[in-house]
Scaffold this motif. Sequence first.
Motif, PDB file in Angstrom:
ATOM      1  N   UNK A  81      82.453 -76.764 100.325  1.00 51.42           N
ATOM      2  CA  UNK A  81      81.846 -77.208 101.578  1.00 51.42           C
ATOM      3  C   UNK A  81      80.332 -77.173 101.478  1.00 51.42           C
ATOM      4  N   UNK A  82      79.818 -76.241 100.709  1.00 55.22           N
ATOM      5  CA  UNK A  82      78.384 -76.017 100.644  1.00 55.22           C
ATOM      6  C   UNK A  82      78.045 -75.392  99.300  1.00 55.22           C
ATOM      7  N   UNK A  83      76.918 -75.786  98.743  1.00 58.30           N
ATOM      8  CA  UNK A  83      76.431 -75.163  97.512  1.00 58.30           C
ATOM      9  C   UNK A  83      74.968 -74.807  97.713  1.00 58.30           C
ATOM     10  N   UNK A  84      74.641 -73.539  97.497  1.00 55.95           N
ATOM     11  CA  UNK A  84      73.246 -73.096  97.531  1.00 55.95           C
ATOM     12  C   UNK A  84      72.726 -73.076  96.110  1.00 55.95           C
ATOM     13  N   UNK A  85      71.506 -73.574  95.934  1.00 58.21           N
ATOM     14  CA  UNK A  85      70.865 -73.572  94.628  1.00 58.21           C
ATOM     15  C   UNK A  85      69.717 -72.561  94.688  1.00 58.21           C
ATOM     16  N   UNK A  86      69.846 -71.507  93.894  1.00 59.05           N
ATOM     17  CA  UNK A  86      68.840 -70.448  93.855  1.00 59.05           C
ATOM     18  C   UNK A  86      68.025 -70.640  92.574  1.00 59.05           C
ATOM     19  N   UNK A  87      66.757 -71.068  92.709  1.00 61.54           N
ATOM     20  CA  UNK A  87      65.953 -71.356  91.509  1.00 61.54           C
ATOM     21  C   UNK A  87      65.378 -70.098  90.866  1.00 61.54           C
ATOM     22  N   UNK A  99      70.198 -59.631  72.053  1.00 65.08           N
ATOM     23  CA  UNK A  99      69.848 -59.607  73.474  1.00 65.08           C
ATOM     24  C   UNK A  99      69.024 -60.857  73.783  1.00 65.08           C
ATOM     25  N   UNK A 100      69.456 -61.587  74.796  1.00 65.52           N
ATOM     26  CA  UNK A 100      68.789 -62.825  75.214  1.00 65.52           C
ATOM     27  C   UNK A 100      68.198 -62.638  76.601  1.00 65.52           C
ATOM     28  N   UNK A 101      67.157 -63.379  76.891  1.00 65.47           N
ATOM     29  CA  UNK A 101      66.565 -63.408  78.228  1.00 65.47           C
ATOM     30  C   UNK A 101      66.190 -64.854  78.520  1.00 65.47           C
ATOM     31  N   UNK A 102      66.813 -65.410  79.554  1.00 67.80           N
ATOM     32  CA  UNK A 102      66.606 -66.828  79.878  1.00 67.80           C
ATOM     33  C   UNK A 102      66.312 -67.018  81.353  1.00 67.80           C
ATOM     34  N   UNK A 103      65.534 -68.037  81.634  1.00 67.48           N
ATOM     35  CA  UNK A 103      65.314 -68.474  83.000  1.00 67.48           C
ATOM     36  C   UNK A 103      66.445 -69.437  83.337  1.00 67.48           C
ATOM     37  N   UNK A 104      67.115 -69.210  84.459  1.00 70.34           N
ATOM     38  CA  UNK A 104      68.243 -70.044  84.847  1.00 70.34           C
ATOM     39  C   UNK A 104      68.173 -70.356  86.341  1.00 70.34           C
ATOM     40  N   UNK A 105      69.120 -71.163  86.783  1.00 72.23           N
ATOM     41  CA  UNK A 105      69.286 -71.511  88.191  1.00 72.23           C
ATOM     42  C   UNK A 105      70.691 -71.067  88.576  1.00 72.23           C
ATOM     43  N   UNK A 106      70.840 -70.466  89.750  1.00 77.42           N
ATOM     44  CA  UNK A 106      72.142 -69.969  90.194  1.00 77.42           C
ATOM     45  C   UNK A 106      72.712 -70.858  91.289  1.00 77.42           C
ATOM     46  N   UNK A 107      73.951 -71.253  91.123  1.00 73.27           N
ATOM     47  CA  UNK A 107      74.690 -71.968  92.165  1.00 73.27           C
ATOM     48  C   UNK A 107      75.591 -70.968  92.870  1.00 73.27           C
ATOM     49  N   UNK A 108      75.611 -71.016  94.190  1.00 72.04           N
ATOM     50  CA  UNK A 108      76.540 -70.235  94.992  1.00 72.04           C
ATOM     51  C   UNK A 108      77.293 -71.245  95.848  1.00 72.04           C
TER      52      UNK A 108
END
Length: 160
Positions: A81-87, A99-108
Amino acid sequence: MRFGLPATEGLQAGGPLRALFVIALLSVLMLTLLRTVGLRAFSMASETYMSGTHSAAFVTCPNEQVAKDLARGIVEKKLAACVNIVPKITSVYEWQGKIQEDSEVLLVSIHTSFYSCFDIDLQCLYMLSNHPYEVAEVISLPIEQGNPPYLKWLGDAVPE
């Protein structure tokens, strides 16, 4: 006769055990299906929310464009119904011994749990088939409670 054996011999070889296994498997599937359908029907009929009717999914993406494409796709297909995009989140994880460290975007995203009764989440299948990661993070948690008008809208927005 099949493969040179009388028809009854094939049934007798492992027949009772096979039948018991099939009955047990069908019982588990039907119980899960009936529970899910019953909870959803009760929620709709009584206009009260039953815990676990909907779920929230969390998906990490490599960039905003991938996140927007996935979000638009699942909303257009009425899988959410809805998707939030957290940059601009930072993910720290181990991958292939380093060990990795990455910049990502989160979908909820918020979706119905109806198809989970088959251990098949259509939204998850869509994400995995359209996601660029080799091993995509796709996690879904049941929604226990929330704002009743929002939960009603959610149920109306995502058909079963």
